[in-house]
Write a protein that holds these residues in place. Sequence first.
Motif, PDB file in Angstrom:
ATOM      1  N   SER A 139       0.886  -1.055  -0.120  1.00 40.51           N
ATOM      2  CA  SER A 139      -0.057  -0.107   0.049  1.00 40.51           C
ATOM      3  C   SER A 139       0.811   1.242   0.182  1.00 40.51           C
ATOM      4  CB  SER A 139      -0.819  -0.038   1.270  1.00 40.51           C
ATOM      5  OG  SER A 139      -1.936  -0.955   1.183  1.00 40.51           O
ATOM      6  N   GLY A 140       0.151   2.292  -0.144  1.00 42.44           N
ATOM      7  CA  GLY A 140       0.903   3.572  -0.316  1.00 42.44           C
ATOM      8  C   GLY A 140       0.795   4.167   1.203  1.00 42.44           C
ATOM      9  N   GLY A 141       0.962   5.844   0.871  1.00 38.48           N
ATOM     10  CA  GLY A 141       0.697   6.619   1.958  1.00 38.48           C
ATOM     11  C   GLY A 141       2.116   6.763   2.577  1.00 38.48           C
ATOM     12  N   SER A 142       2.009   7.262   4.010  1.00 38.89           N
ATOM     13  CA  SER A 142       3.456   7.529   4.753  1.00 38.89           C
ATOM     14  C   SER A 142       3.953   6.281   5.445  1.00 38.89           C
ATOM     15  CB  SER A 142       3.216   8.827   5.452  1.00 38.89           C
ATOM     16  OG  SER A 142       2.383   8.551   6.331  1.00 38.89           O
ATOM     17  N   THR A 143       3.093   5.627   5.930  1.00 35.49           N
ATOM     18  CA  THR A 143       3.429   4.356   6.827  1.00 35.49           C
ATOM     19  C   THR A 143       4.708   3.544   6.384  1.00 35.49           C
ATOM     20  OG1 THR A 143       1.512   4.701   8.214  1.00 35.49           O
ATOM     21  CG2 THR A 143       2.737   2.634   8.151  1.00 35.49           C
ATOM     22  N   PRO A 144       4.273   3.240   4.992  1.00 34.99           N
ATOM     23  CA  PRO A 144       5.205   2.001   4.537  1.00 34.99           C
ATOM     24  C   PRO A 144       6.682   2.399   4.444  1.00 34.99           C
ATOM     25  CG  PRO A 144       3.308   2.162   3.179  1.00 34.99           C
ATOM     26  CD  PRO A 144       3.411   3.566   4.012  1.00 34.99           C
ATOM     27  N   VAL A 145       7.031   3.775   4.087  1.00 35.80           N
ATOM     28  CA  VAL A 145       8.486   3.899   3.885  1.00 35.80           C
ATOM     29  C   VAL A 145       9.485   3.462   4.526  1.00 35.80           C
ATOM     30  CG1 VAL A 145      10.084   5.951   3.530  1.00 35.80           C
ATOM     31  CG2 VAL A 145       7.455   6.225   2.919  1.00 35.80           C
ATOM     32  N   THR A 201      -0.185   3.190  11.564  1.00 31.94           N
ATOM     33  CA  THR A 201       0.696   4.113  12.316  1.00 31.94           C
ATOM     34  C   THR A 201      -0.213   5.178  12.613  1.00 31.94           C
ATOM     35  OG1 THR A 201       1.782   5.081  10.716  1.00 31.94           O
ATOM     36  CG2 THR A 201       2.901   3.258  11.826  1.00 31.94           C
ATOM     37  N   GLY A 202      -0.019   5.658  13.863  1.00 30.70           N
ATOM     38  CA  GLY A 202      -0.809   6.859  14.205  1.00 30.70           C
ATOM     39  C   GLY A 202      -1.737   6.512  15.671  1.00 30.70           C
ATOM     40  N   ASP A 203      -1.444   7.260  16.731  1.00 28.03           N
ATOM     41  CA  ASP A 203      -2.425   7.135  17.828  1.00 28.03           C
ATOM     42  C   ASP A 203      -3.923   7.295  17.710  1.00 28.03           C
ATOM     43  OD1 ASP A 203      -2.616   8.064  21.247  1.00 28.03           O
ATOM     44  OD2 ASP A 203      -2.069   6.185  20.387  1.00 28.03           O
ATOM     45  N   GLU A 204      -4.147   8.248  16.583  1.00 24.70           N
ATOM     46  CA  GLU A 204      -5.380   8.626  16.174  1.00 24.70           C
ATOM     47  C   GLU A 204      -6.150   7.344  15.679  1.00 24.70           C
ATOM     48  OE1 GLU A 204      -2.904   9.560  14.987  1.00 24.70           O
ATOM     49  OE2 GLU A 204      -3.462   9.188  12.387  1.00 24.70           O
ATOM     50  N   LYS A 205      -5.668   6.540  15.164  1.00 32.62           N
ATOM     51  CA  LYS A 205      -6.378   5.462  14.509  1.00 32.62           C
ATOM     52  C   LYS A 205      -6.701   4.303  15.621  1.00 32.62           C
ATOM     53  CE  LYS A 205      -3.861   6.286  10.467  1.00 32.62           C
ATOM     54  NZ  LYS A 205      -2.719   5.724   9.417  1.00 32.62           N
ATOM     55  N   ARG A 206      -6.293   4.264  16.821  1.00 28.89           N
ATOM     56  CA  ARG A 206      -6.656   3.285  17.863  1.00 28.89           C
ATOM     57  C   ARG A 206      -7.896   3.132  17.831  1.00 28.89           C
ATOM     58  NH1 ARG A 206      -3.584   2.288  22.885  1.00 28.89           N
ATOM     59  NH2 ARG A 206      -2.184   3.883  22.277  1.00 28.89           N
ATOM     60  N   THR A 207      -8.946   4.010  17.819  1.00 34.07           N
ATOM     61  CA  THR A 207     -10.241   4.046  18.417  1.00 34.07           C
ATOM     62  C   THR A 207     -10.914   3.454  16.985  1.00 34.07           C
ATOM     63  OG1 THR A 207     -10.148   5.776  19.768  1.00 34.07           O
ATOM     64  CG2 THR A 207     -12.238   5.121  19.109  1.00 34.07           C
ATOM     65  N   VAL A 208     -10.501   4.129  15.754  1.00 37.42           N
ATOM     66  CA  VAL A 208     -11.129   3.403  14.539  1.00 37.42           C
ATOM     67  C   VAL A 208     -10.723   1.969  14.534  1.00 37.42           C
ATOM     68  CG1 VAL A 208     -10.899   3.698  12.183  1.00 37.42           C
ATOM     69  CG2 VAL A 208     -10.777   5.702  13.492  1.00 37.42           C
ATOM     70  N   LEU A 209      -9.554   1.473  14.882  1.00 41.11           N
ATOM     71  CA  LEU A 209      -9.359  -0.028  14.813  1.00 41.11           C
ATOM     72  C   LEU A 209     -10.227  -0.609  15.478  1.00 41.11           C
ATOM     73  CD1 LEU A 209      -7.668  -2.036  13.215  1.00 41.11           C
ATOM     74  CD2 LEU A 209      -5.873  -1.645  14.927  1.00 41.11           C
ATOM     75  N   ALA A 210     -10.279  -0.052  16.932  1.00 43.25           N
ATOM     76  CA  ALA A 210     -11.146  -0.835  17.765  1.00 43.25           C
ATOM     77  C   ALA A 210     -12.587  -0.946  17.527  1.00 43.25           C
ATOM     78  CB  ALA A 210     -10.971  -0.125  19.173  1.00 43.25           C
TER      79      ALA A 210
END
Length: 221
Positions: free
Chosen positions: A35-41, A185-194
């Motif tokens: 996938s793209g975005g910034s996480t994979p670099v 990655t990203g703390d803001e994604k914790r709730t979305v994943l839950a």
Amino acid sequence: MSELRQALAEQLAEAVFQALTDDLARQERVLLVVSGGSTPVPFFKALAAKHLPWKQVDITLADERWVDEQSRDSNAKLVRENLLQGAAADANFVPLTTGDLTPEEGVEEVAKRAASLPWPASVVILGMGGDGHTASLFPDSPELTLALATDELLVAVRTPSQPQPRITFSADRLHQAKRHILHITGDEKRTVLANAMSGDDVRQLPIRAFLSCPLAIYWAP
Ligand code: 6PG
């Protein structure tokens, strides 16, 4: 880059290296979908340093923004500059754009290219956005129903939440893999994943379509 994100990327690169090595012991070619975005670099850089028979590795993207490959938004550019380096430059990379056509015009040509790859993929690596999207399957994408409900394997996506048109493999196609890994990655994604793990309407959080796969989740704040 946080130390934890770097360590996670290196762990993920080792896991993917092992998976591809295992599969290459049994088959001539292997497919890696990234996938793209910034996480994979940092993951791309760590994987590029691995000693694999890269000539036997096919790589494509789970999705792409429909922009020129020189654009900083291009996922193909991200892959070429961070993964297809050193020995890994010998891998066979299949991009998802066709230059000057619109996504609707180009999707058929890209689908033909993609169909020739050695599906099922050895590994599909997916990210997740803060709205629960993955690849370019967005909660507000009219194509989401199509992508989740039919065998349309590659769809052009135009959605109110995204500035550029995109092209994405459908959930059906992305399910055709031996291993699925979420790299988030990203703390803001914790709730979305839950919520994705506990909710029940896949249309709200497209990432849910993948939580039942044989899955590893690599997550760092
Ligand atoms: C893309 C990706 C997309 C990405 C998420 C997360 O083209 O942008 O395929 O699905 O994985 O948007 O991106 P970050 O990891 O950069 O937050």
